[in-house]
Structure formats: C-alpha cells, structure tokens
Design a protein around this motif. Structure first.
Motif, PDB file in Angstrom:
ATOM      1  N   ALA A 157      62.683   5.473 -13.656  1.00 60.02           N
ATOM      2  CA  ALA A 157      63.340   4.909 -14.484  1.00 60.02           C
ATOM      3  C   ALA A 157      63.515   3.282 -14.078  1.00 60.02           C
ATOM      4  CB  ALA A 157      64.785   5.425 -14.472  1.00 60.02           C
ATOM      5  N   PRO A 158      63.431   2.313 -15.032  1.00 58.19           N
ATOM      6  CA  PRO A 158      63.634   0.955 -14.817  1.00 58.19           C
ATOM      7  C   PRO A 158      64.916   0.562 -13.925  1.00 58.19           C
ATOM      8  CG  PRO A 158      63.429   1.224 -17.040  1.00 58.19           C
ATOM      9  CD  PRO A 158      63.410   2.614 -16.657  1.00 58.19           C
TER      10      PRO A 158
ATOM     11  N   ALA B 284      64.461  -1.457 -10.308  1.00 64.11           N
ATOM     12  CA  ALA B 284      65.347  -2.791 -10.095  1.00 64.11           C
ATOM     13  C   ALA B 284      66.141  -2.524  -8.979  1.00 64.11           C
ATOM     14  CB  ALA B 284      66.425  -2.773 -11.485  1.00 64.11           C
ATOM     15  N   ARG B 285      66.584  -1.601  -8.736  1.00 64.49           N
ATOM     16  CA  ARG B 285      67.350  -1.396  -7.491  1.00 64.49           C
ATOM     17  C   ARG B 285      66.520  -1.433  -6.043  1.00 64.49           C
ATOM     18  NH1 ARG B 285      70.809   3.621  -9.418  1.00 64.49           N
ATOM     19  NH2 ARG B 285      72.498   2.609 -10.687  1.00 64.49           N
TER      20      ARG B 285
ATOM     21  N   ALA C  30      74.140  -5.380 -11.492  1.00 64.96           N
ATOM     22  CA  ALA C  30      73.285  -5.178 -11.285  1.00 64.96           C
ATOM     23  C   ALA C  30      72.658  -4.499  -9.815  1.00 64.96           C
ATOM     24  CB  ALA C  30      71.853  -5.652 -11.893  1.00 64.96           C
ATOM     25  N   GLY C  31      73.491  -5.396  -8.957  1.00 68.45           N
ATOM     26  CA  GLY C  31      73.477  -4.844  -7.526  1.00 68.45           C
ATOM     27  C   GLY C  31      72.876  -5.916  -6.508  1.00 68.45           C
ATOM     28  N   GLY C  32      72.318  -7.158  -7.119  1.00 72.07           N
ATOM     29  CA  GLY C  32      71.610  -8.078  -6.053  1.00 72.07           C
ATOM     30  C   GLY C  32      72.609  -8.768  -5.470  1.00 72.07           C
TER      31      GLY C  32
ATOM     32  N   GLU D 201      68.158 -11.283  -5.980  1.00 71.09           N
ATOM     33  CA  GLU D 201      67.279 -11.663  -4.687  1.00 71.09           C
ATOM     34  C   GLU D 201      66.236 -10.609  -4.882  1.00 71.09           C
ATOM     35  OE1 GLU D 201      70.186 -10.974  -1.708  1.00 71.09           O
ATOM     36  OE2 GLU D 201      71.052 -13.021  -1.791  1.00 71.09           O
ATOM     37  N   ALA D 202      65.546 -10.375  -6.086  1.00 72.47           N
ATOM     38  CA  ALA D 202      64.363  -9.452  -6.159  1.00 72.47           C
ATOM     39  C   ALA D 202      63.304  -9.637  -5.370  1.00 72.47           C
ATOM     40  CB  ALA D 202      64.085  -9.534  -7.780  1.00 72.47           C
TER      41      ALA D 202
END
Length: 234
Positions: free
Chosen positions: A69-70, A74-75, A103-105, A152-153
């Motif tokens: 899943a997206p 993303a995580r 979203a976690g970043g 911080e991807a």
C-alpha cells in the motif's frame, strides 16, 4: 535502491507500461523523459504503490514490495509529489504542514515541520494561517514539495512539479531539488523542462509508448533525436 523489473501496468484492459525495467540508486537523480501519454505518470504511480502492476516486481533496498500500500511505502522512505499541486486546499498552510509531520517523517513535531518548510520556502512563513487555496500556484507547489523535506524521504518521485509556474518560481523549485539531491535524497524526476532535468540528473530514461527506449547517462542522449521524439511521437 528503488527498482522495477519487467513491470507491466495499466488501467482496466488498457495496458500502459510494457515490461519496464529501471532503477533509482540511492543519492542519485534520475530523469524520466517521454512525450505525453508515454507512461511516465503511470510509472510513478506504480513506484509509490498507488497502482499495482499486472506483472513484474517492485523492490526497495533489496526487498520485494510489489503490491504494498502507498502508506507502507511512504513509511519506508518513498515520497510521491503528484502533478497538480498536491495540497489540501481548504486547510491552512500550517495544517497542511501538520499533516505532513503526522505522516511520520517529523515524528509528529509540527513546530519542527513548520520550521523545515519555512527554511526551504520562506514565502510560506507569511502564509501559515491562510487556506492553501489562497496561495498562488507557485506557493502551492512549494507547500507540496515541502513534504519531501519534512518527511526526510529517501526517494522522492516528482511529476511535472514546474508545470504552469512562472520562470522565477521554476528557478526556486529547481534550487530546492538541487538541495534535496545534495543532502542525499534520491530523485525520480518527470519534468517538462528537459534540459533542466538533464542538467540535474545522473541518469536518464526515455520511455516511448510504455517501453524504455533509452537508459544511460544524460550526455549519451542525442539532442536532435530527443527533440524529434517529443515532437513526432506520442
């Protein structure tokens, strides 16, 4: 490394990608070129999990993530900035940034996320209380792009982020992309300004009617042949 192996994908019974293989190494910039309708957006949707491939494999850092899943991808460090100003128009700029932080970043640190967004794009600092729909097109794109910085991807997928923007804003956008690259983020870049994309890129792919027709370093591309491809094919 973000990698596709023999990926086919489409919508319903309409195939778009046909056995596409490509990879985005860590800390690199990869330009994805092709005429309108060639399959570039579809490829980004597969890479971010928005579209499941009908065949082939998507892997991330050596792990098979096909069909994930997206939000899972993303995580794992994938950030997809879609075409068309990916913001929540009714929410304030600050609330948009807060959602990015959630979203976690930024581990839910809204204040830290706001600082990051404003450090990347100072114009947003004067608009924090305004709804995103009140921003100019360029400022909306800055808000959308700030998500990559906040999260911080490791891998950022960018779909025509300069479309419809004034030249001075395009300059600011590309300066930001250069900063992301310098800080070690890998970029997969679909961009209408081909020469600017190639100037930033370490590698380039050319996609024609859903198939990869060139893979290599930007300097290996023939400028005349590339221009003919854009003008003469779809």
């Amino acid at each position: 490394m973000l990698r596709m192996r023999d990926v086919s994908a489409g919508y319903g019974h309409a195939p778009v990608l046909r056995e596409v293989s490509m990879w985005v190494p860590p800390r690199s910039v990869v330009a994805l070129l092709g005429a309108n309708g060639a399959g570039k957006t579809t490829l980004l949707r597969v890479a971010s999990g928005l579209l499941a491939p009908s065949a082939g494999q998507l892997s991330l850092d050596g792990e098979d993530v096909t069909g994930r899943a997206p939000h899972e991808l993303a995580r794992r460090g994938i950030c997809h900035i879609p075409e068309g100003r990916g913001v929540f128009p009714k929410l304030s700029v600050r609330d948009n940034i807060a959602l990015h932080a959630g979203a976690g970043g930024a581990a839910g640190d809204v204040a830290g996320a706001v600082d990051k967004a404003v450090s990347a794009f100072p114009a947003l600092g004067r608009k924090l209380s305004q709804p995103a729909r009140a921003l100019s097109g360029g400022q909306q794109q800055m808000l959308a792009l700030s998500r990559a910085y906040i999260a911080e991807a490791d891998y950022v997928l960018l779909d025509e982020v300069s479309m419809g923007l004034a030249p001075v804003v395009v300059d600011e956008i590309f300066a930001f992309l250069g900063t992301l690259a310098e800080e070690g983020c890998a970029l997969l870049l679909v961009e209408q300004y081909v020469s600017r994309a190639l100037a930033l890129a370490d590698y380039a792919y050319l996609i024609t009617r859903g198939s990869v027709t060139f893979a290599g370093e930007p300097g290996e591309l023939d400028a005349d042949g590339l221009a003919e491809h854009y003008i003469g094919t779809t």
